[in-house]
Write a protein that holds these residues in place. Structure first.
Motif, PDB file in Angstrom:
ATOM      1  N   VAL A 271      -6.130   4.496   2.644  1.00  9.02           N
ATOM      2  CA  VAL A 271      -6.184   3.961   4.001  1.00  9.02           C
ATOM      3  C   VAL A 271      -7.216   4.728   4.808  1.00  9.02           C
ATOM      4  N   SER A 272      -7.981   3.974   5.591  1.00  8.34           N
ATOM      5  CA  SER A 272      -8.999   4.578   6.454  1.00  8.34           C
ATOM      6  C   SER A 272      -9.049   3.797   7.760  1.00  8.34           C
TER       7      SER A 272
ATOM      8  N   LEU B  21      -5.061   1.711  11.023  1.00 12.06           N
ATOM      9  CA  LEU B  21      -4.725   1.933   9.616  1.00 12.06           C
ATOM     10  C   LEU B  21      -3.922   0.730   9.134  1.00 12.06           C
ATOM     11  N   VAL B  22      -4.409   0.071   8.082  1.00 11.82           N
ATOM     12  CA  VAL B  22      -3.794  -1.157   7.580  1.00 11.82           C
ATOM     13  C   VAL B  22      -3.371  -0.941   6.137  1.00 11.82           C
ATOM     14  N   VAL B  23      -2.143  -1.331   5.813  1.00 14.82           N
ATOM     15  CA  VAL B  23      -1.651  -1.294   4.440  1.00 14.82           C
ATOM     16  C   VAL B  23      -1.314  -2.716   4.012  1.00 14.82           C
TER      17      VAL B  23
ATOM     18  N   VAL C 265      -0.499  -3.273  10.352  1.00 10.64           N
ATOM     19  CA  VAL C 265      -1.044  -2.092  11.022  1.00 10.64           C
ATOM     20  C   VAL C 265       0.053  -1.036  11.085  1.00 10.64           C
ATOM     21  N   VAL C 266      -0.265   0.178  10.633  1.00 11.87           N
ATOM     22  CA  VAL C 266       0.677   1.296  10.647  1.00 11.87           C
ATOM     23  C   VAL C 266       0.373   2.138  11.884  1.00 11.87           C
TER      24      VAL C 266
ATOM     25  N   PRO D  58      -5.250   9.187   7.832  1.00  7.95           N
ATOM     26  CA  PRO D  58      -6.447   8.655   7.165  1.00  7.95           C
ATOM     27  C   PRO D  58      -6.740   9.403   5.872  1.00  7.95           C
ATOM     28  N   GLY D  59      -7.120   8.647   4.841  1.00  4.99           N
ATOM     29  CA  GLY D  59      -7.452   9.228   3.551  1.00  4.99           C
ATOM     30  C   GLY D  59      -6.304   9.296   2.574  1.00  4.99           C
TER      31      GLY D  59
END
Length: 439
Positions: free
Chosen positions: A65-66, A325-327, A366-367, A373-374
């Motif tokens: 995730v970025s 941040l999107v998963v 969206v989290v 990040p990363g």
């Protein structure tokens, strides 16, 4: 006595023989048969003597995730309304001679709708024109009389009173001409009003007075015209959504304005209207009954496809989430403690991580909290993972379902906020589940 002893001895011998036969007599060299399973028990290796081969760590697909800027289309239920309904009423009364359109059909701007008997109005116009000619003749006479009296006054032949009287007569004649001209204009207007034309383009009502009816000026309703172009679409949003949008704009380097927003329209069968619209206006207060804010979008409707009263879905594009941040959806699990994901650490150990979800977007959710990040999030093989388990992480493959969802979103159908619950890290299992509320 002896006989009795012999009988008892014989009975004892028989009993001993029978017992020996039941128990089975074995000689000194005989071996008792082995019990079933004795061989297996004897040959089985001791527990723990030789262990089973170790299982390899499960292979899971992960994504890193970025933060990125994510489009956030929003959709609302709307209803098409006409800009205004125009009532057609006559300015003059008389006998209705004809109707020049089909009831319920569309009409153009300036098209003739009705004709009223013009005979009486033509007579009135002719009378007004005659009165104008009479007034003009009178003014010529008054002008000549004034000129003659004025010349006589210069010779001191006429008195000052005669000159004033001639001046007054001349001025009255001039005013009479102006009055007669106004009467002519009024008569000409009334004659023109006998032909009723449409002030706007639109669709007419299904009923109108019958031809031959006597209509009253400014009272009889001849028809109603509903303009179709442009089409107004009314929708509403909550005050919380308005507050969220204001907060989002405050954190942006360049705030989003109405010019940055585009509006799409979708019908009940999910088909899309081919012409984009724009946000027209929004109310500056909250409705007390519904707790929502009314808004309006405008769409061009030259072909009359959008009809007043039609229910549609309004999709607003142009809103974006910065540094989001999107998963993927299939990475999120839902359990009794809420939403969670599996994060693979640097040591390739799966870690259960509770997360808080925001809006659902094209690529997933969206989290808002719980991830950094990363970090690597497990996407494929979630059901095979347990907390603290060593895993083999490989890049995740795009799923056909995700591609289909992305294709649908690209067409303009925004998803609702939700979560999934397959093989959740907290131990719950089950099929995918969507929720309209944020966990």
């Amino acid at each position: 006595m002896i006989r009795r002893i012999v009988v008892l001895s014989a009975s004892a011998i028989v009993a001993v023989v029978a017992l020996a036969w039941l128990l089975g007599w074995r000689g000194p060299g005989d071996v008792l048969p082995a019990r079933p399973g004795a061989d297996r028990q004897a040959t089985a290796p001791p527990a723990g003597a030789t262990g089973a081969p170790a299982q390899p760590p499960p292979t899971v697909g992960v994504v890193e995730v970025s933060p990125r800027q994510v489009p956030l289309p929003v959709a609302y239920a709307g209803r098409i309304g006409a800009p205004r309904d125009v009532e057609i009423r006559p300015r003059v009364g008389g006998l209705l001679l004809s109707r020049e359109f089909d009831e319920g059909a569309g009409v153009k701007d300036g098209q003739v709708l009705f004709r009223i008997d013009p005979a009486t109005f033509r007579v009135a116009l002719a009378r007004a024109e005659a009165q104008l000619a009479q007034a003009r003749a009178a003014v010529r006479q008054a002008e000549d009389n004034y000129a003659r009296v004025s010349e006589l006054r210069q010779r001191n032949v006429a008195s000052e009173q005669q000159l004033e009287q001639a001046t007054g007569t001349r001025d009255q004649a001039r005013a009479a001409v102006d009055l007669a001209q106004a009467e002519v204009e009024a008569a000409r207007l009334n004659l023109d009003y006998t032909t009723i034309v449409s002030p706007v383009a639109g669709v007419t009502a299904l009923t109108s007075p019958a031809v031959g009816s006597l209509i009253q000026p400014q009272q009889t309703l001849l028809t109603t015209i509903t303009p179709l172009d442009p089409a107004y679409v009314n929708f509403s949003f909550t005050d919380q959504e308005a507050q969220d949008f204001r907060e989002l704009n405050e954190h942006r380097a360049k705030p989003i304005s109405e010019k940055d927003l585009t509006v799409e329209l979708r019908f009940g069968d999910r088909s899309r209207y081919d012409k984009p619209g724009r946000i027209d206006t929004a109310a500056q207060r909250v409705d007390q009954q519904t707790g929502t804010i009314q808004a309006r979008a405008v769409f061009p409707n030259p072909d009359g496809v959008l009809l007043p009263g039609q229910f549609v879905r309004v999709v607003i594009r142009g809103v974006t989430l910065p540094d989001a941040l999107v998963v993927p959806e299939r990475a999120v699990s839902q359990g009794p403690q809420g939403a969670s994901v599996y994060v693979v650490t640097a040591a390739n150990v799966a870690e259960a991580r509770p997360v808080r979800l925001g809006q659902e977007v094209r690529d997933g959710f969206v989290v808002t909290s719980g991830l950094q990040p990363g970090e690597r999030v497990v996407v494929d093989g979630v059901v095979r993972v347990k907390p603290g388990q060593l895993v083999r992480a490989v890049p995740a493959k795009p799923s056909p379902e995700g591609g289909a969802a992305a294709a649908q979103s690209s067409e303009g159908a925004p998803a609702t906020t939700g979560s999934a619950g397959v093989g959740s890290p907290d131990g719950s299992t089950g099929g995918a589940k969507r929720s309209g509320a944020r966990p």
